[in-house]
Every structure is written in structure tokens, then in C-alpha cells.
Enzyme design. Structure first.
Site, PDB file in Angstrom:
ATOM      1  N   ASN A 103       0.828  -1.204   0.000  1.00 34.96           N
ATOM      2  CA  ASN A 103       0.000   0.000   0.000  1.00 34.96           C
ATOM      3  C   ASN A 103       0.863   1.256   0.000  1.00 34.96           C
ATOM      4  O   ASN A 103       1.996   1.240   0.486  1.00 34.96           O
ATOM      5  CB  ASN A 103      -0.920   0.002   1.220  1.00 34.96           C
ATOM      6  CG  ASN A 103      -1.869  -1.173   1.219  1.00 34.96           C
ATOM      7  OD1 ASN A 103      -2.158  -1.744   0.172  1.00 34.96           O
ATOM      8  ND2 ASN A 103      -2.349  -1.556   2.390  1.00 34.96           N
ATOM      9  N   HIS A 120       5.903  -0.382  -2.688  1.00 38.20           N
ATOM     10  CA  HIS A 120       5.597   0.436  -3.858  1.00 38.20           C
ATOM     11  C   HIS A 120       5.725   1.933  -3.568  1.00 38.20           C
ATOM     12  O   HIS A 120       5.159   2.757  -4.292  1.00 38.20           O
ATOM     13  CB  HIS A 120       4.181   0.123  -4.364  1.00 38.20           C
ATOM     14  CG  HIS A 120       4.044  -1.284  -4.850  1.00 38.20           C
ATOM     15  ND1 HIS A 120       2.914  -2.047  -4.633  1.00 38.20           N
ATOM     16  CD2 HIS A 120       4.907  -2.073  -5.536  1.00 38.20           C
ATOM     17  CE1 HIS A 120       3.088  -3.256  -5.164  1.00 38.20           C
ATOM     18  NE2 HIS A 120       4.284  -3.290  -5.708  1.00 38.20           N
ATOM     19  N   CYS A 131      14.966  18.714  -7.884  1.00 36.19           N
ATOM     20  CA  CYS A 131      15.947  18.862  -6.795  1.00 36.19           C
ATOM     21  C   CYS A 131      15.855  17.747  -5.756  1.00 36.19           C
ATOM     22  O   CYS A 131      16.671  17.691  -4.835  1.00 36.19           O
ATOM     23  CB  CYS A 131      15.794  20.219  -6.120  1.00 36.19           C
ATOM     24  SG  CYS A 131      14.303  20.397  -5.095  1.00 36.19           S
ATOM     25  N   CYS A 149       7.630  22.620  -7.232  1.00 38.10           N
ATOM     26  CA  CYS A 149       8.548  22.873  -6.121  1.00 38.10           C
ATOM     27  C   CYS A 149       9.004  24.336  -6.199  1.00 38.10           C
ATOM     28  O   CYS A 149       8.865  25.010  -7.227  1.00 38.10           O
ATOM     29  CB  CYS A 149       9.737  21.928  -6.245  1.00 38.10           C
ATOM     30  SG  CYS A 149      11.020  22.138  -4.994  1.00 38.10           S
ATOM     31  N   SER A 190      -3.967 -10.749  -2.268  1.00 38.41           N
ATOM     32  CA  SER A 190      -3.964 -12.048  -2.935  1.00 38.41           C
ATOM     33  C   SER A 190      -2.545 -12.496  -3.253  1.00 38.41           C
ATOM     34  O   SER A 190      -2.337 -13.630  -3.679  1.00 38.41           O
ATOM     35  CB  SER A 190      -4.771 -11.973  -4.237  1.00 38.41           C
ATOM     36  OG  SER A 190      -4.207 -11.000  -5.110  1.00 38.41           O
ATOM     37  N   ASN A 214      -7.688 -13.148   4.937  1.00 47.72           N
ATOM     38  CA  ASN A 214      -8.346 -12.579   3.771  1.00 47.72           C
ATOM     39  C   ASN A 214      -9.832 -12.942   3.771  1.00 47.72           C
ATOM     40  O   ASN A 214     -10.209 -13.984   4.326  1.00 47.72           O
ATOM     41  CB  ASN A 214      -7.706 -13.109   2.482  1.00 47.72           C
ATOM     42  CG  ASN A 214      -6.452 -12.343   2.095  1.00 47.72           C
ATOM     43  OD1 ASN A 214      -6.418 -11.123   2.127  1.00 47.72           O
ATOM     44  ND2 ASN A 214      -5.401 -13.074   1.717  1.00 47.72           N
ATOM     45  N   ALA A 232      -9.922  -8.319   8.102  1.00 47.53           N
ATOM     46  CA  ALA A 232      -8.783  -8.122   8.996  1.00 47.53           C
ATOM     47  C   ALA A 232      -9.122  -7.211  10.165  1.00 47.53           C
ATOM     48  O   ALA A 232      -8.625  -7.408  11.282  1.00 47.53           O
ATOM     49  CB  ALA A 232      -7.603  -7.556   8.210  1.00 47.53           C
TER      50      ALA A 232
END
EC number: 2.3.1.286
Length: 244
Positions: A103, A120, A131, A149, A190, A214, A232
Site C-alpha cells: 500500500n 511500492h 531537486c 517545487c 492475494s 483474507n 482483517a
């Protein structure tokens, strides 16, 4: 095979080097839709058109407007749910060595977890393409697209776009945690997207037990030590209560 809460407790209670591999399912209860599957973000837009690094480089304003603005709005409202909080409490016991998450929402850190490998990257952090300066997503204003920026460089989320590689340092940390654990909890994923999908198999080959948490069986279920089926946010707090 499906496991009862008592069977999962017995395995977990004998484990001292636990690692959690988490995915989109753990954050659904925080109001963050998954990218893939039913109700996922990719049902409404083509990821190759809006989430590929080529698309961002070609037209960053369009990608910010269509995809990234939506993600920012969603993540600004999201808060850790009981599943995130249970993993933090498990870390506090000294048994959870770390979390490897697919996530990009930053909710594990928001819950208090200290050892989090963001496979990720993270949308909670924004980086300048010129920069390399970073800032938190809360500091970002989208009054101008693309956001810039102070140096004039285009700002981007510090996550991995399609077409980009997982950073080598991230791979090393994830594999170190995987190879050192005696139990891997696979929560809300999964485990089909590579290279993260290799981690449960790597852990099992090194002698660890693999338990899924799951709502439904996955392609990993046949290769794991069992599935604790359900949400969960309901199951992890119950498991933690049995352990403490």
C-alpha cells in the site's frame, strides 16, 4: 485450508519473529478502494493511461488532475482502522519484526508502526523531480497543476509508477525481513503481483509458516499453512486479544 482463530492463535503464540505482508484489503475498511478487482480504481480508468511513468512525464498536469487529485482527496480523509492498530500493538509486544506493505497510503506509520517497508513507495510523501526535495502530502496545494517545487521542478508522489522498478534498497530490506521470519501473516492481499508475490514463497522455503487473513481464498491459499477467513479489521484485534 481454513483455520479457526484458535488454530491461528496456537501458531502465532509459538512465533517470535513475525512479519506481515499487507495489501489493499487491509485499507478498504479505512475507506480506501483497491486498485484492482471489483470496485477498484482501475475499473474507472486505464492504469496505463494515468499511472504509467510515461504518461506522467508526458502530461503531469493531466495525471494529477484525473488520478492523483482523487487519491489525495481519499487519503486526506483516511485513518488507520482496527487492523492497522492491531499490527501496531503486535509490534509493541516485540513479536512483530516488521511490515512489508504494497500500500502507498502511509496508514501503518499513522497507526504507529516503526518498521514498515513500503514496497511500492508512498503517496504520503511528495518528491521534486528536479531537486529531490520532499514534503508531506498534507503540505501540498493543488491550486496549480502540476504542483511545482520552489525550484520550479514538477512534484510527484514518492511511489512507484507502472514502468518504474522497485528500488533496490526496498527489495533488500523486504527480503531480509522475509528470510528472517518464522511466521508471515499475509493480510488483505492475494499476493499475485510480482515481485511482492514471491515473498511468501521465499519465507516458506526458508522454513517460516504462512497464514493468510483474507475475506476469500486466493491463489496463495494452496501454498500457505492455512487461511483465517474474514475481515482483517475484525480478526486481527481478536487474535491480539488472545495473545495478550
Amino acid at each position: 485450508m481454513n483455520l479457526s482463530m484458535e488454530e491461528v492463535f496456537a501458531i502465532t503464540n509459538r512465533s517470535h519473529r513475525i512479519v506481515a505482508l499487507t495489501g489493499a484489503g487491509i485499507s478498504v475498511e479505512s475507506g480506501i478502494p483497491p486498485f484492482r478487482g471489483k470496485g477498484g480504481l482501475w475499473e474507472t480508468m486505464n492504469p496505463m493511461e494515468f499511472a504509467h511513468i510515461r504518461s506522467f512525464r508526458k502530461d503531469p498536469a493531466r495525471v494529477w488532475d484525473i488520478l492523483l487529485r482523487t487519491m489525495k482527496d481519499t487519503l486526506d480523509k483516511a485513518r488507520p482502522n482496527p487492523a492497522h492498530e492491531a499490527l501496531f500493538q503486535l509490534e509493541q509486544t516485540g513479536r512483530l519484526q516488521g511490515i512489508i506493505t504494497q500500500n502507498i497510503d502511509g496508514l501503518h506509520q499513522a497507526a504507529g508502526n516503526r518498521c514498515v517497508v513500503e514496497f511500492h513507495g508512498s503517496f504520503a510523501k511528495i518528491r521534486c523531480t528536479k531537486c529531490d526535495r520532499t514534503l508531506g502530502i498534507q503540505q501540498l496545494s493543488l491550486t496549480q497543476l502540476p504542483p511545482l517545487c520552489a525550484c520550479g521542478g514538477v512534484l510527484r508522489p514518492d511511489c512507484v509508477f507502472f514502468g518504474e522498478n522497485i528500488p533496490e534498497e526496498t527489495m533488500i530490506k523486504a527480503r531480509e525481513l522475509t528470510l528472517s521470519c518464522d511466521l508471515m501473516l499475509v493480510v488483505g492481499t492475494s499476493a499475485e503481483v510480482w515481485p511482492a508475490a514471491e515473498l511468501p514463497h521465499m519465507a516458506k522455503a526458508a522454513g517460516a509458516r504462512i497464514i493468510e487473513i483474507n475475506p476469500e481464498p486466493t491463489s496463495l491459499t494452496l501454498h500457505s499453512d492455512g487461511l483465517l477467513q474474514g475481515q482483517a479489521g475484525r480478526l486481527l484485534p481478536k487474535l491480539l486479544a488472545m495473545m495478550t
